[in-house]
Motif scaffolding. Structure first.
Motif, PDB file in Angstrom:
ATOM      1  N   GLN A 117       0.826  -1.208   0.000  1.00 52.50           N
ATOM      2  CA  GLN A 117       0.000   0.000   0.000  1.00 52.50           C
ATOM      3  C   GLN A 117       0.859   1.256   0.000  1.00 52.50           C
ATOM      4  O   GLN A 117       1.776   1.399   0.800  1.00 52.50           O
ATOM      5  CB  GLN A 117      -0.928  -0.009   1.223  1.00 52.50           C
ATOM      6  N   THR A 118       0.549   2.174  -0.920  1.00 53.07           N
ATOM      7  CA  THR A 118       1.222   3.473  -0.955  1.00 53.07           C
ATOM      8  C   THR A 118       0.396   4.469  -0.145  1.00 53.07           C
ATOM      9  O   THR A 118      -0.816   4.579  -0.340  1.00 53.07           O
ATOM     10  CB  THR A 118       1.376   3.982  -2.395  1.00 53.07           C
ATOM     11  N   LEU A 119       1.054   5.169   0.772  1.00 52.22           N
ATOM     12  CA  LEU A 119       0.377   6.104   1.658  1.00 52.22           C
ATOM     13  C   LEU A 119       0.622   7.541   1.214  1.00 52.22           C
ATOM     14  O   LEU A 119       1.701   7.867   0.714  1.00 52.22           O
ATOM     15  CB  LEU A 119       0.878   5.916   3.092  1.00 52.22           C
ATOM     16  N   VAL A 120      -0.369   8.385   1.406  1.00 48.73           N
ATOM     17  CA  VAL A 120      -0.264   9.787   1.000  1.00 48.73           C
ATOM     18  C   VAL A 120      -0.005  10.657   2.232  1.00 48.73           C
ATOM     19  O   VAL A 120      -0.832  10.714   3.145  1.00 48.73           O
ATOM     20  CB  VAL A 120      -1.554  10.260   0.300  1.00 48.73           C
ATOM     21  N   PRO A 121       1.148  11.337   2.278  1.00 47.89           N
ATOM     22  CA  PRO A 121       1.459  12.180   3.442  1.00 47.89           C
ATOM     23  C   PRO A 121       0.666  13.483   3.415  1.00 47.89           C
ATOM     24  O   PRO A 121       0.397  14.045   2.353  1.00 47.89           O
ATOM     25  CB  PRO A 121       2.957  12.450   3.285  1.00 47.89           C
ATOM     26  N   GLU A 122       0.279  13.939   4.591  1.00 45.61           N
ATOM     27  CA  GLU A 122      -0.400  15.225   4.724  1.00 45.61           C
ATOM     28  C   GLU A 122       0.334  16.072   5.748  1.00 45.61           C
ATOM     29  O   GLU A 122       0.862  15.544   6.735  1.00 45.61           O
ATOM     30  CB  GLU A 122      -1.857  15.025   5.153  1.00 45.61           C
ATOM     31  N   PHE A 123       0.368  17.366   5.508  1.00 47.57           N
ATOM     32  CA  PHE A 123       1.025  18.266   6.457  1.00 47.57           C
ATOM     33  C   PHE A 123       0.304  18.182   7.797  1.00 47.57           C
ATOM     34  O   PHE A 123      -0.927  18.271   7.866  1.00 47.57           O
ATOM     35  CB  PHE A 123       1.016  19.700   5.943  1.00 47.57           C
ATOM     36  N   TYR A 124       1.073  18.032   8.880  1.00 52.15           N
ATOM     37  CA  TYR A 124       0.487  17.904  10.207  1.00 52.15           C
ATOM     38  C   TYR A 124       0.735  19.141  11.075  1.00 52.15           C
ATOM     39  O   TYR A 124      -0.174  19.690  11.664  1.00 52.15           O
ATOM     40  CB  TYR A 124       1.042  16.658  10.905  1.00 52.15           C
ATOM     41  N   ASP A 125       2.000  19.581  11.120  1.00 58.61           N
ATOM     42  CA  ASP A 125       2.340  20.692  12.010  1.00 58.61           C
ATOM     43  C   ASP A 125       3.758  21.168  11.700  1.00 58.61           C
ATOM     44  O   ASP A 125       4.470  20.561  10.897  1.00 58.61           O
ATOM     45  CB  ASP A 125       2.251  20.236  13.476  1.00 58.61           C
ATOM     46  N   THR A 126       4.152  22.240  12.361  1.00 54.60           N
ATOM     47  CA  THR A 126       5.526  22.740  12.294  1.00 54.60           C
ATOM     48  C   THR A 126       6.199  22.477  13.635  1.00 54.60           C
ATOM     49  O   THR A 126       5.623  22.784  14.686  1.00 54.60           O
ATOM     50  CB  THR A 126       5.561  24.242  11.982  1.00 54.60           C
ATOM     51  N   ASP A 127       7.376  21.886  13.610  1.00 53.68           N
ATOM     52  CA  ASP A 127       8.087  21.571  14.843  1.00 53.68           C
ATOM     53  C   ASP A 127       8.440  22.855  15.592  1.00 53.68           C
ATOM     54  O   ASP A 127       9.004  23.785  15.025  1.00 53.68           O
ATOM     55  CB  ASP A 127       9.358  20.783  14.526  1.00 53.68           C
ATOM     56  N   GLU A 128       8.086  22.904  16.876  1.00 56.06           N
ATOM     57  CA  GLU A 128       8.309  24.117  17.661  1.00 56.06           C
ATOM     58  C   GLU A 128       9.780  24.397  17.908  1.00 56.06           C
ATOM     59  O   GLU A 128      10.181  25.546  18.080  1.00 56.06           O
ATOM     60  CB  GLU A 128       7.578  24.006  19.007  1.00 56.06           C
ATOM     61  N   GLU A 129      10.601  23.349  17.916  1.00 61.25           N
ATOM     62  CA  GLU A 129      12.012  23.531  18.244  1.00 61.25           C
ATOM     63  C   GLU A 129      12.847  24.023  17.068  1.00 61.25           C
ATOM     64  O   GLU A 129      13.693  24.899  17.220  1.00 61.25           O
ATOM     65  CB  GLU A 129      12.592  22.229  18.788  1.00 61.25           C
ATOM     66  N   ASP A 130      12.633  23.425  15.900  1.00 57.46           N
ATOM     67  CA  ASP A 130      13.505  23.778  14.770  1.00 57.46           C
ATOM     68  C   ASP A 130      12.749  24.310  13.546  1.00 57.46           C
ATOM     69  O   ASP A 130      13.370  24.624  12.526  1.00 57.46           O
ATOM     70  CB  ASP A 130      14.365  22.575  14.353  1.00 57.46           C
ATOM     71  N   GLY A 131      11.429  24.401  13.634  1.00 57.43           N
ATOM     72  CA  GLY A 131      10.655  24.979  12.539  1.00 57.43           C
ATOM     73  C   GLY A 131      10.481  24.082  11.338  1.00 57.43           C
ATOM     74  O   GLY A 131       9.922  24.507  10.311  1.00 57.43           O
TER      75      GLY A 131
END
Length: 201
Positions: A117-131
């Motif tokens: 199965q090929t999975l589709v990535p979705e934007f989740y968040d921005t890391d608070e430590e390194d952006g």
């Protein structure tokens, strides 16, 4: 747990024609639903297991031994790294695999797979430590009887790299079983898995 599920389960539990394994899994569904309501603070005045006591079933937290299923991260792929893996509790059983993308990299250059199965990535968040950007892929539709199944997500870039993350519903249940908020839910969820596996075997 909707009223229709509650009504169906209670009907099966009370029916003389229902086999014991079906009654047990129906009771486990209602207990799981009730502890999900408590953990998420949702409609707690109408718990799903409110009719179990009169049917001879306990509404207490079940005494269970959740087996250890270790999370494993191995390999590496240029420009991306594992951020976390977890179980979503708000809806249907779903595993979230999250990855952190290096600055200057394009998520479209990466392929995420689990088995065939090929999975589709979705934007989740921005890391608070390194952006850095965090992207998520999900494994959905995990039936109660299959909560012990282990899933391995692999990430490649242009066919190169061997980053892989292995996780299971039971990984989360074991790790969180003593958590103040979701510990009891984890135990009832595992009990539901055991009863479902016995019924469908």
């Amino acid at each position: 747990v909707s009223y229709s599920v509650e009504a169906y389960c209670l009907k099966k539990i009370k029916s003389d024609s229902s086999e014991q394994k079906l009654k047990d899994v129906c009771a486990a569904i209602l207990n799981y639903g009730a502890f999900a309501q408590k953990a998420l603070n949702h409609n707690t005045d109408n718990l799903a297991n409110r009719g179990l006591a009169e049917c001879g079933y306990s509404t207490d937290v079940p005494s269970v031994e959740i087996p250890v299923v270790e999370a494993v991260t191995s390999g590496s792929t240029e420009g991306i790294a594992k951020k976390s893996a977890t179980l979503g509790l708000e809806a249907a059983t779903v595993l979230h695999f999250r990855f952190k993308l290096d600055a200057g990299m394009n998520i479209d250059d990466y392929t995420f797979t689990c088995g065939n199965q090929t999975l589709v990535p979705e934007f989740y968040d921005t890391d608070e430590e390194d952006g850095k950007s965090i992207y998520q892929v999900d494994m959905t539709g995990i039936a109660a009887k299959n909560m012990n199944k282990v899933f391995t997500v692999k990430v490649t870039k242009g066919g190169e790299g061997d980053l892989s993350v292995t996780y299971s519903v039971l990984t989360y249940l074991y790790n969180m079983q003593n958590n103040n908020r979701v510990g009891d839910l984890c135990k009832t969820m595992y009990d539901y898995h055991v009863k479902a596996k016995a019924y469908f075997s």
